[in-house]
Design an enzyme around this catalytic site. Structure first.
Site, PDB file in Angstrom:
ATOM      1  N   MET B   1     -12.195  12.353  -5.031  1.00  0.00           N
ATOM      2  CA  MET B   1     -13.520  12.049  -4.505  1.00  0.00           C
ATOM      3  C   MET B   1     -13.693  12.716  -3.144  1.00  0.00           C
ATOM      4  O   MET B   1     -12.822  12.655  -2.311  1.00  0.00           O
ATOM      5  CB  MET B   1     -13.668  10.528  -4.354  1.00  0.00           C
ATOM      6  CG  MET B   1     -15.078  10.115  -4.016  1.00  0.00           C
ATOM      7  SD  MET B   1     -15.309   8.351  -4.252  1.00  0.00           S
ATOM      8  CE  MET B   1     -14.726   7.716  -2.704  1.00  0.00           C
ATOM      9  N   CYS B   2     -14.827  13.347  -2.969  1.00  0.00           N
ATOM     10  CA  CYS B   2     -15.170  13.945  -1.687  1.00  0.00           C
ATOM     11  C   CYS B   2     -16.668  13.786  -1.485  1.00  0.00           C
ATOM     12  O   CYS B   2     -17.390  13.492  -2.440  1.00  0.00           O
ATOM     13  CB  CYS B   2     -14.842  15.428  -1.633  1.00  0.00           C
ATOM     14  SG  CYS B   2     -13.103  15.821  -1.872  1.00  0.00           S
ATOM     15  N   GLY B   3     -17.114  13.981  -0.271  1.00  0.00           N
ATOM     16  CA  GLY B   3     -18.551  13.908   0.022  1.00  0.00           C
ATOM     17  C   GLY B   3     -19.081  15.257   0.433  1.00  0.00           C
ATOM     18  O   GLY B   3     -18.401  16.040   1.098  1.00  0.00           O
ATOM     19  N   ARG B  30     -16.273   8.390   1.227  1.00  0.00           N
ATOM     20  CA  ARG B  30     -15.922   9.326   0.164  1.00  0.00           C
ATOM     21  C   ARG B  30     -14.691  10.156   0.551  1.00  0.00           C
ATOM     22  O   ARG B  30     -14.170  10.916  -0.263  1.00  0.00           O
ATOM     23  CB  ARG B  30     -17.094  10.256  -0.166  1.00  0.00           C
ATOM     24  CG  ARG B  30     -18.313   9.524  -0.707  1.00  0.00           C
ATOM     25  CD  ARG B  30     -19.345  10.485  -1.239  1.00  0.00           C
ATOM     26  NE  ARG B  30     -18.880  11.132  -2.461  1.00  0.00           N
ATOM     27  CZ  ARG B  30     -19.030  10.634  -3.682  1.00  0.00           C
ATOM     28  NH1 ARG B  30     -19.654   9.488  -3.848  1.00  0.00           N
ATOM     29  NH2 ARG B  30     -18.564  11.269  -4.731  1.00  0.00           N
ATOM     30  N   ASN B 194     -16.530  19.082  -4.341  1.00  0.00           N
ATOM     31  CA  ASN B 194     -16.043  17.759  -4.682  1.00  0.00           C
ATOM     32  C   ASN B 194     -15.511  17.851  -6.089  1.00  0.00           C
ATOM     33  O   ASN B 194     -16.258  18.163  -7.010  1.00  0.00           O
ATOM     34  CB  ASN B 194     -17.198  16.754  -4.584  1.00  0.00           C
ATOM     35  CG  ASN B 194     -16.822  15.399  -5.170  1.00  0.00           C
ATOM     36  OD1 ASN B 194     -15.649  15.104  -5.339  1.00  0.00           O
ATOM     37  ND2 ASN B 194     -17.831  14.594  -5.469  1.00  0.00           N
TER      38      ASN B 194
END
Lengths: 502, 351
Positions: B1-3, B30, B194
């Site tokens: 998970m990334c933003g 995130r 992401n």
């Protein structure tokens, strides 16, 4: 037993449950090696094994209407010895009796490691989701042939697409000639190739006229004997294959004895009835890479520039050879590993010459990439591919497609008795004896091969899905999807993979 | 998970990083504090014709080596330390910025190719040094920290750009380190991502055969290099390049009614099979002419887009869009595999 039988001991035999046996004699008529004889017994008759020629083909066992037969091991015992095993003692006796080269069929049986079994797939956990092939598209379409490096070089995309050969699943039927196998089996393969959108290779025995409707899915072979090669032949195929070598017997040719050159074969191979069909070891117009280039372009000219594939046995210097073949103009390179099957080869060659396909494929793919010519030719890997895991490991190492021959025979009844060269195949596969080849029903064989490919296709989709990959193109050459176990540094570096846990 | 977040002014109106920071801070959860970064376009108008090398070095020795290499190969118009506020992050590498022009004769070599080659050379052969960005009139600012930390550390309220992208990292497959933070850049291309690229193994081998060297231990790196290869070196349009990276399914491509369109799609899919991205991804990519997003064909990672007449905004979460703008003409969630490409207006300002 007599002294003349030295070396001929069988290590299997059929056993009969006489309580179940009704003396119908089916087993004796099924056995093509005269292992079983019916002898009178009271009012009826019972089967008896001669204990000399059983090869564990299981034909009698499976065809027995009463289920009364079981094939068992019947070891020929010698004093335990690490070097002189019963196998070697038997072989020595046999050759001392006959004075001849020991022939065999099938693929190599040595205990050289199977690298397929030492590579394991990755799978998605948490950070990337796996994809369920039951719910999402999972595509295995592959285009074979020469591809440009950049789309900028493409003036006419339609011309490019028409030049390439699409297959729905990158699994092809390996070259097995009409002669080494019979027409029924070729028909079954051709039908499946057409039905499922695959390709089948003719092998070197030419193209029988019954198979003309299947040429859009056929790669026609031009081998050292040039059997069946005619101007028409060079126009009919979807593509052509120049056979240089075969994994089971690199560096040697073939010999179909005159007694096997029956009417259909004689006509298709374009040779006189009952004449020996000899494939010389080299192609006598190819003594160098320049000569190969000439033949590649001769076939392209004659065929209207259809793709030309070159088949070689995997040998020590395979990467450099493959690179030369691509530079010489081939659109596909077919690599046949040393475990590849054969209809007939000297035992000593089958088990001792060449290198395994896993290593050969890995070094060829890497070499072509390093030289920037990987897109110029597709790689077809063959020789010891047993199941869908082997197929996907080959794809991950870099193969565009794989070819399977032995697995097709097994699907049609073969149990690996390795007596393909005898002409007595009890399952009616590697024989052209009119009665024996009648044992192979084309419809039945078509169903069996179809089922096998469909089963593999499902498994291939599972392996892709559990890696979160929906298109086989992202699996191809993606060696990070593999990890090695029980491999040393050298093997890892040749295969281009990391060790488990890395 | 990334933003992810991004904004672009169609008319090249400049602003500080304030709005992109707000969108990233909202998406703080995130990430896990192990990486954040920003890219800004239009921030160096004075040296707009020079390649701006932003270099990260773990030691002054490494930095000197970079400096020497740059001076040997480029006309260096200006050098400066990248200003940082080291009260926010005390343990950090050294940062230096160079505005340069290649020392080549134009006919000898393409300047972009020359720059790419030197970037690869620095990243592979100078231990502890990495080029964060190498484009013109743009820069990448990234490191280990939260989006707020990194923003304050690089003093991004002092830069004025017309296109900003931000990223907040939750590393899973590879270590959290300064060079591994997003955005990844080569020349004008800056990528935030992401997801996870399951096709990385073959993408990397394909790029290596084309002269790129993947050194940053992160799958996202390949996207920057693939865009450079496809758009700059192979001359594909942005739309075609995006289609190559996230192509339609075979089943879709074969249904195209126009045979020309179908064969073009099949041809591109066949030629660029090793460039195709597989796995879960949402990618936002800045380039000299604009900004675009792509997602995987199964849409396993989020991307939303909001538009006004003057701006287009991108974010992983809808709520982050509203940190940048209140009054959208529309907010859409692109369908799986559907790219969104925004280019500057043709009559927009020059820089």
């Amino acid at each position: 037993m007599s002294i003349s039988k030295l070396g001929l001991q069988s290590t299997f035999r059929p056993t009969f449950d006489l309580e179940l046996c009704d003396g119908c004699g089916q087993c004796a008529s099924e056995c093509t090696f005269n292992e079983i004889k019916m002898v009178p017994h009271g009012d009826s008759q019972i089967p008896v094994a001669n204990r000399r020629s059983c090869g564990a083909c299981h034909r009698c066992e499976i065809m027995c209407p009463r289920g009364a037969i079981k094939i068992i091991e019947d070891p020929f015992v010698t004093r335990p010895h690490g070097i002189w095993t019963p196998h070697h003692i038997n072989r020595t006796h046999l050759q001392a009796s006959t004075g001849s080269v020991a022939l065999t069929g099938f693929g190599a049986e040595t205990n050289v490691p199977v690298w397929w079994d030492r590579m394991l797939f990755n799978a998605c956990q948490v950070t990337n989701p796996s994809i369920d092939p039951q719910r999402e598209p999972m595509e295995t379409i592959t285009y074979l042939g020469r591809k440009p490096v950049s789309f900028r070089e493409v003036d006419d995309p339609s011309a490019l697409v028409n030049r390439l050969i699409p297959v729905n699943i990158p699994v092809l039927f390996a070259p097995m000639s009409y002669g080494s196998i019979n027409l029924n089996l070729q028909k079954a393969m051709a039908r499946v190739a057409k039905k499922l959108g695959l390709l089948w290779y003719t092998g070197e025995g030419g193209l029988h006229k019954d198979l003309y409707p299947f040429t859009d899915w056929a790669i026609l072979q031009v081998a050292s004997g040039r059997f069946g090669v005619s101007p028409d032949y060079l126009k009919m195929g979807r593509a052509y294959q120049i056979k240089i070598g075969q994994g089971a017997k690199p560096g040697i040719g073939g010999h179909l004895p005159g007694e096997k050159v029956l009417e259909g074969i004689s006509e298709t191979r374009m040779i006189p009835l009952h004449s020996d069909a000899i494939s010389p070891a080299p192609q006598h117009d190819i003594y160098s890479i320049e000569d190969l280039r000439l033949l590649i372009y001769a076939i392209k000219e004659a065929s209207g520039y259809k793709p030309v594939c070159v088949k070689i046995a995997a040998v020590h210097n395979v990467a450099a050879i493959a690179s030369g073949i691509v530079s010489a103009g081939a659109d596909m390179v077919y690599l046949d590993g040393f475990r590849g099957g054969t209809g007939a080869a000297p035992n000593i060659v089958r088990d001792n010459v060449g290198i395994p396909i896993e290593i050969a494929l890995a070094v060829v793919d890497q070499r072509l990439r390093e030289e920037g010519i990987r897109s110029q030719a597709s790689i077809v890997a063959a020789g010891g591919i047993r199941n869908s895991a082997d197929i996907m490991k080959a794809i991950a190492l870099g193969a565009d497609a794989v070819a399977v021959g032995t697995a097709v025979l097994i699907a049609c009844g073969c149990h690996g008795c390795q007596r393909c060269s005898s002409g007595k195949c009890p399952w009616g596969l590697t024989t052209n004896d009119p009665e024996l080849s009648g044992r192979l029903d084309v419809d039945w064989a078509e169903d069996r091969i179809t089922n096998l490919i469909k089963a593999w296709h499902h498994e291939i989709q599972e392996i892709m899905g559990l890696n979160g990959i929906y298109d086989i193109g992202s699996f191809r050459g993606n060696r990070l999807l593999l990890r090695g176990v029980d491999l040393d540094e050298k093997e890892l570096s040749l295969l281009g993979i990391k060790y488990a846990g890395e | 998970m990334c933003g992810i977040a991004g904004l672009i002014s169609h008319q090249r109106e400049k602003e500080t990083g304030e709005r992109i920071k707000k969108a990233m801070v909202l998406q703080n959860d995130r990430g896990n504090g192990l990486g954040a970064g920003y890219a800004a376009y239009g921030i160096y108008p004075v040296y707009r014709d020079h390649y701006a090398f932003q270099v990260m070095a773990e030691t002054s020795f490494a930095l000197n080596a970079v400096s020497e290499l740059l001076h040997n190969n480029f006309w260096v118009a200006h050098t400066e330390e990248i200003a940082v506020w080291d009260k926010v992050i005390t343990d950090h590498p050294l940062f230096m910025r160079y505005f340069v022009q290649p020392k080549i004769r134009e006919k000898e070599s393409n300047p972009d190719d020359f720059v790419m080659e030197k970037v690869m050379h620095i990243n592979t052969s100078i231990d502890g040094a990495f080029v964060c960005s190498s484009g013109k009139n743009m820069g990448v600012f990234k490191g280990v920290g939260t989006p707020k930390d990194i923003y304050e550390f690089f003093r991004l309220d002092e830069y004025h750009g017309y296109c900003w992208i931000g990223h907040n990292r939750f590393p899973t497959n590879t270590p959290g380190w300064w060079g591994g933070a997003h955005p990844f850049n080569l020349l004008g291309f800056s990528i935030v991502h992401n997801g996870e690229i399951s096709s990385y193994g073959i993408n990397k081998r394909y790029l290596e055969a084309n002269g790129y060297i993947c050194t940053l231990l992160t799958d996202t790196e390949v996207v920057a290099y693939l865009l450079d290869l496809l758009i700059r070196r192979h001359g594909l349009s942005i739309m075609d390049a995006v289609t190559v990276l996230a192509p339609p399914y075979w089943s879709t491509a074969k249904r195209y009614s126009d045979p020309k369109q179908r064969d073009k799609m099949i041809g591109m899919k066949v030629i660029y099979e090793p460039a195709m991205l597989n796995g879960p991804f949402a990618i936002l990519a800045g380039f000299d002419g604009g900004l675009f997003s792509i997602t995987d064909n199964t849409k396993l990672r989020p991307m939303t887009v909001g538009t006004t007449s003057e701006y287009t905004y991108f974010a992983s979460e809808v709520s982050a869009l509203y940190e940048m703008e209140q009054d959208f003409t529309q907010v859409v969630t692109p369908r799986a595999g559907q790219p969104v490409i925004v280019k500057y207006h043709t009559n927009a300002k020059g820089d």
